[in-house]
Design a protein around this motif. Structure first.
Motif, mmCIF file in Angstrom:
data_model
loop_
_atom_site.group_PDB
_atom_site.id
_atom_site.type_symbol
_atom_site.label_atom_id
_atom_site.label_comp_id
_atom_site.label_asym_id
_atom_site.label_seq_id
_atom_site.Cartn_x
_atom_site.Cartn_y
_atom_site.Cartn_z
ATOM 1 N N GLY A 94 9.875 21.470 4.894
ATOM 2 C CA GLY A 94 10.813 21.029 5.587
ATOM 3 C C GLY A 94 12.690 21.360 6.817
ATOM 4 O O GLY A 94 13.276 20.894 6.636
ATOM 5 N N LEU A 95 11.190 22.594 7.429
ATOM 6 C CA LEU A 95 12.121 23.015 8.098
ATOM 7 C C LEU A 95 13.115 22.288 9.053
ATOM 8 O O LEU A 95 13.670 22.135 10.303
ATOM 9 N N LEU A 96 11.319 21.150 10.153
ATOM 10 C CA LEU A 96 11.309 20.393 10.377
ATOM 11 C C LEU A 96 11.230 18.765 10.454
ATOM 12 O O LEU A 96 10.410 18.937 9.352
ATOM 13 N N LYS A 97 12.444 18.184 10.248
ATOM 14 C CA LYS A 97 12.064 16.877 9.960
ATOM 15 C C LYS A 97 12.102 15.923 11.015
ATOM 16 O O LYS A 97 13.020 15.650 12.015
ATOM 17 N N PHE A 98 11.545 14.919 11.132
ATOM 18 C CA PHE A 98 11.370 14.096 12.046
ATOM 19 C C PHE A 98 12.132 12.515 11.658
ATOM 20 O O PHE A 98 11.777 12.181 10.445
ATOM 21 N N LYS A 99 12.120 11.503 12.546
ATOM 22 C CA LYS A 99 13.000 10.405 12.278
ATOM 23 C C LYS A 99 12.056 9.694 12.383
ATOM 24 O O LYS A 99 11.851 8.532 11.169
ATOM 25 N N SER A 100 10.907 9.327 12.909
ATOM 26 C CA SER A 100 10.052 8.267 12.655
ATOM 27 C C SER A 100 8.345 9.080 12.646
ATOM 28 O O SER A 100 8.202 10.079 12.605
ATOM 29 N N ASN A 101 7.289 8.352 12.296
ATOM 30 C CA ASN A 101 6.150 8.944 11.827
ATOM 31 C C ASN A 101 5.125 8.842 13.483
ATOM 32 O O ASN A 101 4.755 10.079 13.456
ATOM 33 N N GLU A 102 6.001 8.000 14.241
ATOM 34 C CA GLU A 102 5.149 8.748 15.827
ATOM 35 C C GLU A 102 5.775 9.465 16.174
ATOM 36 O O GLU A 102 5.152 10.931 16.866
ATOM 37 N N ASP A 111 0.834 12.587 2.889
ATOM 38 C CA ASP A 111 0.586 11.370 2.205
ATOM 39 C C ASP A 111 0.301 10.837 1.123
ATOM 40 O O ASP A 111 0.410 9.887 0.384
ATOM 41 N N GLU A 112 -0.978 11.357 0.774
ATOM 42 C CA GLU A 112 -1.929 10.747 -0.200
ATOM 43 C C GLU A 112 -1.397 11.292 -1.790
ATOM 44 O O GLU A 112 -0.678 12.175 -1.889
ATOM 45 N N LYS A 113 -1.993 10.812 -2.490
ATOM 46 C CA LYS A 113 -1.230 11.019 -4.098
ATOM 47 C C LYS A 113 -2.271 12.951 -3.815
ATOM 48 O O LYS A 113 -3.141 13.172 -4.093
ATOM 49 N N GLY A 114 -1.389 13.821 -4.372
ATOM 50 C CA GLY A 114 -1.764 15.302 -5.523
ATOM 51 C C GLY A 114 -3.285 15.818 -5.645
ATOM 52 O O GLY A 114 -4.272 16.146 -5.025
ATOM 53 N N MET A 139 1.079 -1.369 -0.031
ATOM 54 C CA MET A 139 0.378 0.074 0.134
ATOM 55 C C MET A 139 0.187 1.333 0.112
ATOM 56 O O MET A 139 1.930 0.567 0.824
ATOM 57 N N ALA A 140 0.319 2.491 -1.000
ATOM 58 C CA ALA A 140 1.002 3.049 -0.809
ATOM 59 C C ALA A 140 1.648 4.468 0.339
ATOM 60 O O ALA A 140 2.339 4.942 0.282
ATOM 61 N N HIS A 141 0.522 3.780 1.371
ATOM 62 C CA HIS A 141 0.393 4.648 2.923
ATOM 63 C C HIS A 141 2.122 4.245 4.232
ATOM 64 O O HIS A 141 1.689 4.619 4.971
ATOM 65 N N ASP A 142 2.779 3.446 3.104
ATOM 66 C CA ASP A 142 3.896 3.255 3.418
ATOM 67 C C ASP A 142 4.991 3.623 3.975
ATOM 68 O O ASP A 142 5.682 3.495 4.760
ATOM 69 N N THR A 143 5.180 4.873 3.209
ATOM 70 C CA THR A 143 5.935 5.840 3.173
ATOM 71 C C THR A 143 5.524 7.182 3.674
ATOM 72 O O THR A 143 4.118 7.462 3.180
ATOM 73 N N HIS A 144 5.930 7.723 4.572
ATOM 74 C CA HIS A 144 5.403 8.150 4.900
ATOM 75 C C HIS A 144 6.294 10.262 5.104
ATOM 76 O O HIS A 144 7.846 9.876 5.062
ATOM 77 N N LYS A 145 5.936 11.099 4.074
ATOM 78 C CA LYS A 145 6.713 11.959 4.509
ATOM 79 C C LYS A 145 6.844 12.571 5.385
ATOM 80 O O LYS A 145 5.893 13.090 6.515
ATOM 81 N N LEU A 146 8.124 12.668 6.368
ATOM 82 C CA LEU A 146 8.187 13.202 7.838
ATOM 83 C C LEU A 146 8.807 14.428 8.186
ATOM 84 O O LEU A 146 8.757 14.529 8.942
ATOM 85 N N ALA A 147 8.600 15.403 6.926
ATOM 86 C CA ALA A 147 8.869 17.193 6.959
ATOM 87 C C ALA A 147 7.702 18.220 7.076
ATOM 88 O O ALA A 147 7.094 17.479 6.169
ATOM 89 N N ALA A 181 -5.141 17.956 8.772
ATOM 90 C CA ALA A 181 -6.082 17.580 8.104
ATOM 91 C C ALA A 181 -4.832 16.760 7.334
ATOM 92 O O ALA A 181 -4.817 15.867 6.679
ATOM 93 N N TRP A 182 -3.736 17.399 7.196
ATOM 94 C CA TRP A 182 -2.746 17.200 6.602
ATOM 95 C C TRP A 182 -1.464 15.760 7.395
ATOM 96 O O TRP A 182 -1.146 15.138 6.198
ATOM 97 N N ASP A 183 -1.420 15.732 8.929
ATOM 98 C CA ASP A 183 -0.475 15.396 9.373
ATOM 99 C C ASP A 183 -1.511 14.389 10.198
ATOM 100 O O ASP A 183 -1.336 12.548 9.508
ATOM 101 N N PHE A 184 -2.499 14.629 10.421
ATOM 102 C CA PHE A 184 -3.501 14.042 11.195
ATOM 103 C C PHE A 184 -4.337 12.327 10.227
ATOM 104 O O PHE A 184 -4.566 11.699 10.686
ATOM 105 N N MET A 185 -4.475 13.412 9.102
ATOM 106 C CA MET A 185 -5.633 12.976 8.021
ATOM 107 C C MET A 185 -4.681 12.125 6.520
ATOM 108 O O MET A 185 -4.771 12.161 5.046
#
Lengths: 127, 326
Positions: free
Chosen positions: A13-21, A83-86, A1-9, A75-79
């Motif tokens: 891009g100012l703030l990048k996280f190591k994991s989705n959690e 990570d969805e298609k544009g 499934m597509a959502h195995d990859t998370h955008k973590l910034a 909407a962008w991070d919790f929902m």
């Protein structure tokens, strides 16, 4: 499934996280901070923000702006719209972004008009 | 007509449903469709609130003066603190929901179950807080008079400038009318509860206390409610026809009647969403425990209820702004 990859910034891009959690907790801290600012402004109501901009107090514009900021991160991070298609993201967001301000605009103008009629009309409403 | 099922024959083909242009499953798409339409319903409500508020812009109640209560803090004016707490509870339960979805992607069953449970608890806490908020709003605290034209007159103390409850100055007059119940008089007629004081009792109390002034609904230039002088107050109180205590759908002691109507409808509709969210979350929670999604091989159902749950949080962010802040 597509959502195995998370955008973590976040913040462009100012703030990048190591994991989705970690990103979730980061967004929580940010949302709580924005709410705290809103509550503090709401309690103290600084007088310098009473200036009117396009018929409404600057303070109210700040509140609305901060609300939209919060809505964006929910909407962008919790929902996970990030990570969805544009095409999916925009087919959800665009109708709302176009229709809601339009509805708000026409009804608020109309409400203001009725207020003026009631104030300047010949009928007494305060008895 | 060909069914839109991916098979070896049409896989990868644009027509015949061979690929997913939005890379989202059917169920997730439908949840998003529902959320978009529900968002429009809520914006309809909130915009209607804005319309009525703009229509009565110079007499709309000030939310900070209405929602000042906090449990166990009697007599203290604490505007916003309680709603801020409610907002935080809901955002917290949103976070546990995302963590459940995240654990679902990693196929960690026990973790999903625990986070779902925390989400349900957060939702239940929020609904409970809202019930308390409603109860306080319905009960009211100061009481007011209503004039012939439906305007609310509140009372302030001249010396302190603070609001005065009608119970603090109204006088007990003998020979007032009794509450009409079904057991006396006409068959099957009764009336709703009577206010604790009659108009005459409030007026007598007003005349006996020189320091009581009337506060009207109208806002002055500073955005505060106008307080009349003693002589203006004495004139104004003659228009009073009703004693109003607390709030219902017909009248409320805070000011404009529509204020209470919108409060009940918007927060009520939102609270109903939270309640149904809690129920749906509970169903999914039991499915998680039973291992339904473990057998299915993915936790997409958790993700779908998650979307709904975050939407409820999203709506609350807007309700919070337009009802309590602006």
């Amino acid at each position: 499934m597509a959502h195995d990859t998370h955008k973590l910034a976040i913040f462009r891009g100012l703030l990048k996280f190591k994991s989705n959690e970690q990103k979730i907790w980061g967004v929580l801290v940010f949302l709580s901070l924005v709410t705290a600012i809103e509550v503090i402004l709401g309690i103290y109501k600084p007088e310098m923000l009473d200036v009117k901009i396009i018929g409404m107090k600057a303070l109210n514009w700040i509140f609305i702006f901060l609300t939209i900021v919060k809505a964006y991160y929910i909407a962008w991070d919790f929902m996970h719209l990030r990570d969805e298609k544009g095409s999916l993201t925009w087919s959800i967001v665009l109708p709302l972004v176009i229709l809601i301000p339009y509805l708000a605009f026409i009804l608020l103008v109309e409400g203001n008009y009725i207020y003026e009629v009631m104030r300047d009309g010949f009928v007494s409403w305060n008895f | 007509m060909e069914a839109t099922v991916t098979s070896t024959e049409n896989e990868g083909k644009v027509w015949s449903g061979g690929n997913k242009p939005l890379a989202a499953s059917y169920g997730k798409m439908m949840m998003w469709f529902f959320i978009v339409s529900d968002a429009l319903t809520f914006s309809g409500f909130l915009v209607a609130y804005g319309f009525s508020r703009f229509k009565f812009i110079e007499s709309w109640p000030i939310a900070d003066e209405v929602f000042t209560h906090f449990p166990f803090a009697h007599g203290q004016e604490l505007p916003m603190i309680y709603v801020a707490l409610m907002t935080f509870i809901l955002i917290m339960s949103s976070v546990t929901m995302v963590l459940a979805v995240d654990a679902g992607h990693k196929m960690k069953k026990t973790k999903v179950a625990w986070y779902m449970l925390l989400t349900i608890l957060g939702g239940a806490m929020f609904v409970g807080s809202q019930a308390w908020e409603w109860a306080t709003f319905i009960k009211g605290d100061y009481g007011a008079l209503e004039t012939k034209g439906g305007r609310i007159l509140q009372f302030v103390d001249q010396d302190t400038g603070k609001r005065v409850a009608i119970a603090d100055f109204a006088q007990e007059l003998p020979g007032e009318r009794a509450h009409h119940t079904r057991k006396d008089g006409l068959w099957f007629t009764k009336e709703g509860s009577l206010p604790s004081y009659s108009v005459n009792e409030v007026v007598a109390g007003f005349n006996a206390h020189d320091n009581i002034l009337i506060r009207t609904e109208f806002l002055n230039e500073e955005g505060e409610k106008t307080v009349l002088t003693r002589s203006e107050s004495a004139k104004k109180i003659k228009d009073a026809v009703l004693v109003v205590e607390g709030a219902n759908l017909i009248r409320n002691e805070y000011g404009s009647r529509l204020f209470a109507d919108f409060f009940f409808f918007i927060t009520g509709f939102h609270g109903f969403h939270v309640f149904s969210g809690v129920v749906i979350n509970a169903i999914i929670f039991f499915n998680v425990i039973l291992g339904t999604y473990e057998k299915r091989g993915h936790y997409e159902m958790v993700e779908k209820v998650g979307l709904y749950w975050h939407f409820v949080d999203l709506v609350w962010v807007f309700v919070f702004t337009f009802f309590y802040l602006v």
